[in-house]
Scaffold this motif. Structure first.
Motif, PDB file in Angstrom:
ATOM      1  N   LYS A 195       9.379  -3.456   4.000  1.00 52.60           N
ATOM      2  CA  LYS A 195       8.266  -3.772   3.187  1.00 52.60           C
ATOM      3  C   LYS A 195       8.146  -5.431   3.132  1.00 52.60           C
ATOM      4  O   LYS A 195       9.264  -5.837   2.895  1.00 52.60           O
ATOM      5  CB  LYS A 195       8.157  -3.335   1.765  1.00 52.60           C
TER       6      LYS A 195
ATOM      7  N   MET B  27       6.641  -9.113   1.509  1.00 50.63           N
ATOM      8  CA  MET B  27       6.435  -9.414   0.139  1.00 50.63           C
ATOM      9  C   MET B  27       5.244  -8.827  -0.291  1.00 50.63           C
ATOM     10  O   MET B  27       5.076  -8.348  -1.639  1.00 50.63           O
ATOM     11  CB  MET B  27       6.761 -10.809  -0.093  1.00 50.63           C
ATOM     12  N   CYS B  28       4.311  -8.794   0.419  1.00 52.64           N
ATOM     13  CA  CYS B  28       2.764  -8.233   0.173  1.00 52.64           C
ATOM     14  C   CYS B  28       2.837  -6.769  -0.050  1.00 52.64           C
ATOM     15  O   CYS B  28       1.877  -6.494  -0.609  1.00 52.64           O
ATOM     16  CB  CYS B  28       2.054  -8.931   1.116  1.00 52.64           C
ATOM     17  N   GLY B  29       3.891  -6.083   0.204  1.00 49.19           N
ATOM     18  CA  GLY B  29       3.974  -4.674  -0.015  1.00 49.19           C
ATOM     19  C   GLY B  29       3.689  -3.911   1.538  1.00 49.19           C
ATOM     20  O   GLY B  29       3.509  -2.771   1.228  1.00 49.19           O
ATOM     21  N   GLN B  30       3.093  -4.432   2.437  1.00 52.93           N
ATOM     22  CA  GLN B  30       2.672  -3.759   3.654  1.00 52.93           C
ATOM     23  C   GLN B  30       3.998  -3.681   4.605  1.00 52.93           C
ATOM     24  O   GLN B  30       4.961  -4.615   4.372  1.00 52.93           O
ATOM     25  CB  GLN B  30       1.867  -4.726   4.472  1.00 52.93           C
TER      26      GLN B  30
ATOM     27  N   SER C   1       6.107  -3.850   7.801  1.00 51.40           N
ATOM     28  CA  SER C   1       6.036  -5.074   8.984  1.00 51.40           C
ATOM     29  C   SER C   1       6.011  -4.216  10.181  1.00 51.40           C
ATOM     30  O   SER C   1       5.442  -4.813  11.153  1.00 51.40           O
ATOM     31  CB  SER C   1       7.489  -5.790   8.771  1.00 51.40           C
TER      32      SER C   1
END
Length: 166
Positions: free
Chosen positions: A85, A87-90, A92
């Motif tokens: 994940k 940092m933005c939560g998505q 990679s």
């Protein structure tokens, strides 16, 4: 053709002629994906260009009701391993594969080929058909070929509805 022209002229093509795609064009499409940016430049994405007719037909079966997929001379599958994940939560993996597939789609458009991004498929069946390990994420597939029809242009939001400047 420049990038914005490719973006403006790209259509989702769902019916392909039986004309083979030249190897030079497939190589250019592969390079477009290979050169796409990835998170931390990890370069975990891999693409499979499926040209074998029996495998194309098996993938079409894995696409449920979309039997027209079998008319494509090539199906590109994109996958990656080593997910994390950001940092933005998505994921990679998903983001990196999506960027690479977008670049390949635009290159296909520039080369006079049609394509369509697909997420409606049985990922396990496709992975098995093309030899992708179970633990990898298969992000998308993209049938590619010379269009038998031009695809329908879709209405897009006006810029003022799409973007805010602050």
């Amino acid at each position: 053709m420049d990038v914005i022209e490719a973006i403006k002229t790209r259509r989702s093509v769902r019916l392909f002629s039986d004309r083979d795609i030249e190897q030079e064009k497939l190589d250019r499409i592969a390079d477009a994906g290979r050169l796409a940016p990835t998170a931390r430049n990890e370069q975990r994405c891999r693409a499979v260009f499926i040209k074998d007719r029996k495998t194309v037909e098996n993938i079409a079966k894995a696409c449920d009701r979309y039997s027209w997929v079998a008319t494509a001379p090539v199906i590109i599958a994109i996958y990656a391993d080593n997910d994390r994940k950001m940092m933005c939560g998505q994921s990679s993996k998903t983001v990196d594969c999506s960027i690479a597939m977008s670049f390949m789609m635009l290159e296909a458009t520039e080369l006079g080929l049609g394509s369509v991004w697909m997420g409606h498929f049985d990922a396990d069946a496709v992975k098995k058909a093309i030899g992708v390990p179970e633990e990898y994420v298969l992000a998308a597939i993209m049938p590619v070929g010379y269009p038998a029809d031009g695809g329908e242009p879709k209405e897009k939001l006006p810029r003022e509805d799409f973007v805010r400047y602050i």
